[in-house]
Design a protein around this motif. Structure first.
Motif, PDB file in Angstrom:
ATOM      1  N   GLY A 281     -63.351 -15.691  10.801  1.00 31.03           N
ATOM      2  CA  GLY A 281     -64.138 -14.914   9.855  1.00 31.03           C
ATOM      3  C   GLY A 281     -63.985 -13.437  10.132  1.00 31.03           C
ATOM      4  O   GLY A 281     -63.420 -13.042  11.157  1.00 31.03           O
ATOM      5  N   HIS A 282     -64.454 -12.628   9.214  1.00 32.94           N
ATOM      6  CA  HIS A 282     -64.468 -11.178   9.429  1.00 32.94           C
ATOM      7  C   HIS A 282     -65.521 -10.558   8.533  1.00 32.94           C
ATOM      8  O   HIS A 282     -65.954 -11.173   7.555  1.00 32.94           O
ATOM      9  CB  HIS A 282     -63.090 -10.559   9.163  1.00 32.94           C
ATOM     10  N   MET A 283     -65.916  -9.343   8.867  1.00 32.16           N
ATOM     11  CA  MET A 283     -66.859  -8.602   8.033  1.00 32.16           C
ATOM     12  C   MET A 283     -66.110  -7.934   6.892  1.00 32.16           C
ATOM     13  O   MET A 283     -64.998  -7.425   7.090  1.00 32.16           O
ATOM     14  CB  MET A 283     -67.557  -7.520   8.873  1.00 32.16           C
ATOM     15  N   GLU A 284     -66.722  -7.943   5.723  1.00 30.83           N
ATOM     16  CA  GLU A 284     -66.147  -7.188   4.608  1.00 30.83           C
ATOM     17  C   GLU A 284     -66.391  -5.702   4.862  1.00 30.83           C
ATOM     18  O   GLU A 284     -67.401  -5.317   5.453  1.00 30.83           O
ATOM     19  CB  GLU A 284     -66.785  -7.624   3.289  1.00 30.83           C
ATOM     20  N   MET A 285     -65.450  -4.876   4.385  1.00 26.87           N
ATOM     21  CA  MET A 285     -65.499  -3.467   4.751  1.00 26.87           C
ATOM     22  C   MET A 285     -66.796  -2.741   4.359  1.00 26.87           C
ATOM     23  O   MET A 285     -67.348  -2.014   5.179  1.00 26.87           O
ATOM     24  CB  MET A 285     -64.271  -2.723   4.198  1.00 26.87           C
ATOM     25  N   PRO A 286     -67.326  -2.912   3.142  1.00 28.89           N
ATOM     26  CA  PRO A 286     -68.550  -2.164   2.825  1.00 28.89           C
ATOM     27  C   PRO A 286     -69.724  -2.512   3.745  1.00 28.89           C
ATOM     28  O   PRO A 286     -70.469  -1.629   4.174  1.00 28.89           O
ATOM     29  CB  PRO A 286     -68.840  -2.567   1.371  1.00 28.89           C
TER      30      PRO A 286
END
Ligand code: ZN
Length: 155
Positions: A49-54
């Motif tokens: 998983g990863h965090m979305e940029m905003p």
């Protein structure tokens, strides 16, 4: 793993960790004895998983500003390029417990924030890319999983 590399996290087997966690990644002592403690504050499971940029960007702004209300030891809180966590650098703060408390208190402040600090073109390099709701979702997730933060590796 293969040959030892210069960067601590390049020697970390990312397939063995279990996010979320707070891990002391490095410690650097200067010639006068001051010490910088660099933490790996992992939010998302690497390569899963990863965090979305905003959301990541707003969480960065919020933690940068709000953490300093709790501690003068904060040198820097910076997102990882892989978007799975942040590096937290603390000056002369040897206590892991205090580092845990600092991040917990900071994220509790994020939950009740009503705006993202400095999300404008004068104070930020990508003012259009922000999400307070996204940052608060990440903070909620981390606080809901607070009991896991001290366990870095899967069994
Ligand atoms: Zn910014």
């Amino acid at each position: 793993m293969t040959k030892k590399m210069n960067v601590e996290s390049f020697n970390l087997d990312h397939t063995k960790v279990q996010a979320p966690y707070l891990r002391l990644a490095d410690k650097k002592t200067g010639e006068h004895g001051d010490c910088i403690y660099k933490y790996d504050f992992r939010i998302c499971q690497p390569n899963k998983g990863h965090m979305e940029m905003p959301a990541l960007h707003s969480l960065e702004h919020l933690m940068a500003e709000l953490s300093r209300n709790h501690s003068s030891a904060v040198v820097d809180i910076s997102p990882m390029g892989c978007q799975t966590g942040f590096y937290v650098s603390l000056l002369n703060e040897a206590s892991y417990e205090k580092a845990l408390d600092l991040m917990e208190q900071t994220l509790k402040d994020v939950l009740v924030a009503t705006e993202v600090p400095a999300c404008n073109e004068q104070q930020c390099g990508w003012a259009a890319s922000h999400s307070l709701e996204g940052a608060q979702r990440l903070a909620r997730y981390m606080l809901d999983n607070r009991a896991q933060w001290t366990k870095v590796f899967a069994d």
